[in-house]
Enzyme design. Structure first.
Site, PDB file in Angstrom:
ATOM      1  N   HIS A  60       0.834  -1.204   0.000  1.00 46.91           N
ATOM      2  CA  HIS A  60       0.000   0.000   0.000  1.00 46.91           C
ATOM      3  C   HIS A  60       0.869   1.254   0.000  1.00 46.91           C
ATOM      4  CE1 HIS A  60      -3.308  -2.400   2.261  1.00 46.91           C
ATOM      5  NE2 HIS A  60      -3.753  -2.146   1.046  1.00 46.91           N
TER       6      HIS A  60
ATOM      7  N   CYS B  97      -2.166   0.590  10.086  1.00 52.31           N
ATOM      8  CA  CYS B  97      -3.242  -0.314   9.629  1.00 52.31           C
ATOM      9  C   CYS B  97      -4.199  -0.729  10.734  1.00 52.31           C
ATOM     10  CB  CYS B  97      -2.678  -1.620   9.085  1.00 52.31           C
ATOM     11  SG  CYS B  97      -1.149  -1.508   8.232  1.00 52.31           S
TER      12      CYS B  97
HETATM   13  C1  LIG Z   1      -0.748   0.397   5.337  1.00 51.28           C
HETATM   14  N1  LIG Z   1      -1.051  -1.018   5.353  1.00 51.28           N
HETATM   15  C2  LIG Z   1       0.052  -1.851   5.109  1.00 51.28           C
HETATM   16  C3  LIG Z   1      -2.362  -1.444   5.542  1.00 51.28           C
HETATM   17  N2  LIG Z   1      -3.238  -0.597   5.685  1.00 51.28           N
HETATM   18  N3  LIG Z   1      -2.779  -2.715   5.532  1.00 51.28           N
HETATM   19  C4  LIG Z   1      -2.058  -3.902   5.683  1.00 51.28           C
HETATM   20  C5  LIG Z   1      -2.870  -5.101   5.296  1.00 51.28           C
HETATM   21  C6  LIG Z   1      -2.121  -6.387   5.368  1.00 51.28           C
HETATM   22  C7  LIG Z   1      -2.924  -7.578   4.947  1.00 51.28           C
HETATM   23  N4  LIG Z   1      -2.211  -8.776   5.222  1.00 51.28           N
HETATM   24  C8  LIG Z   1      -3.274  -7.533   3.467  1.00 51.28           C
HETATM   25  O1  LIG Z   1      -2.494  -8.043   2.668  1.00 51.28           O
HETATM   26  O2  LIG Z   1      -4.314  -7.014   3.100  1.00 51.28           O
END
Ligand SMILES: CN(C)C(=N)NCCC[C@H](N)C(=O)O
Length: 246
Positions: free
Chosen positions: A153, A238
Site C-alpha cells: 500500500h 493499519c
Molecule cells: C498500510 N497497510 C500496510 C495497511 N493498511 N494494511 C495492511 C494489510 C495487510 C494484509 N495482510 C493484506 O495483505 O491485506
C-alpha cells in the site's frame, strides 16, 4: 476505531514478503498493547465487531476512508477482504457514508491524508476507477494519485509527521519527488507513524534508528512491538482509523 484480531489471523494475505509463522496469542497481546498506547495518549478506542471469518480484519484501516464528515467504504482489490466493511459501517454513526462501487477498487492503506491533500496509491489493491470515485466522494479534498509498485500500500511506503513531512525508506518509495517535503528514514518500518496529537507519534519498536532520528527533530516517540502484524505486511497505521469526536 480498532478491531481485535480473529482466530484466523495467521492466514492473512501476504504479497510482497515471504510467509512466516504468526504467533496468534502473541498478536493478541501486541494488539492490546497497541490499544493501551492509544488510550494512554488520550484517545478513546471504539472497537468494531470482530469479523472472525476474515483473517485480515484487524487491519481496520483498509475498509474505510474517513475525511471530515464523510466516510467512504472501500472495495478492496483483494476479494477476501471485502466482507470486512459490514461491521465497520455499523460504527460510522453520524457520518455521510459513501461507497466505492465495482469496478472500482480501493484500500484505505493506499490513502494518505495531509490536511486536505489526499495522496492515493495506485497499487495492486487500488485502481484508477477507485481513485476517481474517491475524488467524487471528497469534493473538498485535492486527490493526488501516486504510483505504488514496490510494497502493498501507499502507507506501507510513506506516512507523514505532524508537520506534514512525508517519511519513507527510499528503496521502497516509487517516487519521493511526488511529495513536497520528503524525509528519508533508515529503516523500512520507520516509514510508518500514527499521529497521537501534538508532537507525539506512535511507531513500531522495530525501527530504533528512525525513532532516534525523530527524537532528534523534537518529536515524542511512543513505540509498540507489532512483530506478528509486520509478518502479514501490517504496520502501526493499519491497526486503527481516526474518527472525529462525537
Ligand atoms: C498500510 N497497510 C500496510 C495497511 N493498511 N494494511 C495492511 C494489510 C495487510 C494484509 N495482510 C493484506 O495483505 O491485506
Amino acid at each position: 476505531m480498532v478491531r481485535r484480531p480473529g482466530p484466523r489471523l495467521a492466514e492473512g494475505l501476504v504479497s510482497h514478503v515471504e510467509r512466516q509463522e504468526v504467533d496468534v496469542a502473541l498478536a493478541h497481546r501486541q494488539w492490546s498493547s497497541y490499544v493501551d498506547a492509544l488510550t494512554a495518549a488520550g484517545w478513546t478506542c471504539v472497537e468494531v465487531a470482530p469479523a472472525d471469518d476474515c483473517p485480515d480484519a484487524v487491519f481496520v484501516e483498509d475498509p474505510v476512508v474517513v475525511h471530515r464528515n464523510t466516510a467512504v467504504l472501500a472495495r478492496s482489490g483483494a476479494a477476501s477482504r471485502r466482507p470486512e466493511t459490514a461491521g465497520v459501517e455499523a460504527a460510522l454513526d453520524g457520518y455521510d457514508v459513501r461507497r466505492i462501487e465495482a469496478p472500482g477498487t480501493l484500500d484505505g492503506g493506499d490513502v494518505l491524508k495531509i490536511g486536505d491533500t489526499v495522496h492515493v496509491g495506485r497499487s495492486g489493491r487500488t485502481n484508477d476507477e477507485g481513485i476517481a470515485q474517491l475524488a467524487t466522494h471528497l469534493p473538498d479534498a485535492t486527490v493526488v494519485p501516486v504510483p505504488v509498485t514496490r510494497v502493498l500500500h501507499l502507507k506501507s511506503a510513506v506516512t507523514a509527521l505532524p508537520d506534514g513531512t512525508v517519511i519513507g525508506y527510499p528503496p521502497l518509495v516509487d517516487d519521493p519527488a511526488a511529495f513536497a517535503d520528503f524525509l528519508a528514514v533508515p529503516e523500512e518500518s520507520g516509514s510508518h507513524v500514527v499521529l497521537l496529537g501534538g508532537d507525539a507519534v506512535l511507531m513500531a519498536a522495530s525501527a530504533p534508528r528512525t525513532a532516534a532520528l525523530f527524537e532528534s527533530r523534537g518529536l515524542r516517540v511512543v513505540t509498540v512491538d507489532i512483530s506478528e502484524f509486520e509478518k502479514l505486511e501490517g504496520c502501526v497505521t493499519c491497526l486503527s482509523v481516526r474518527l472525529r469526536g462525537r
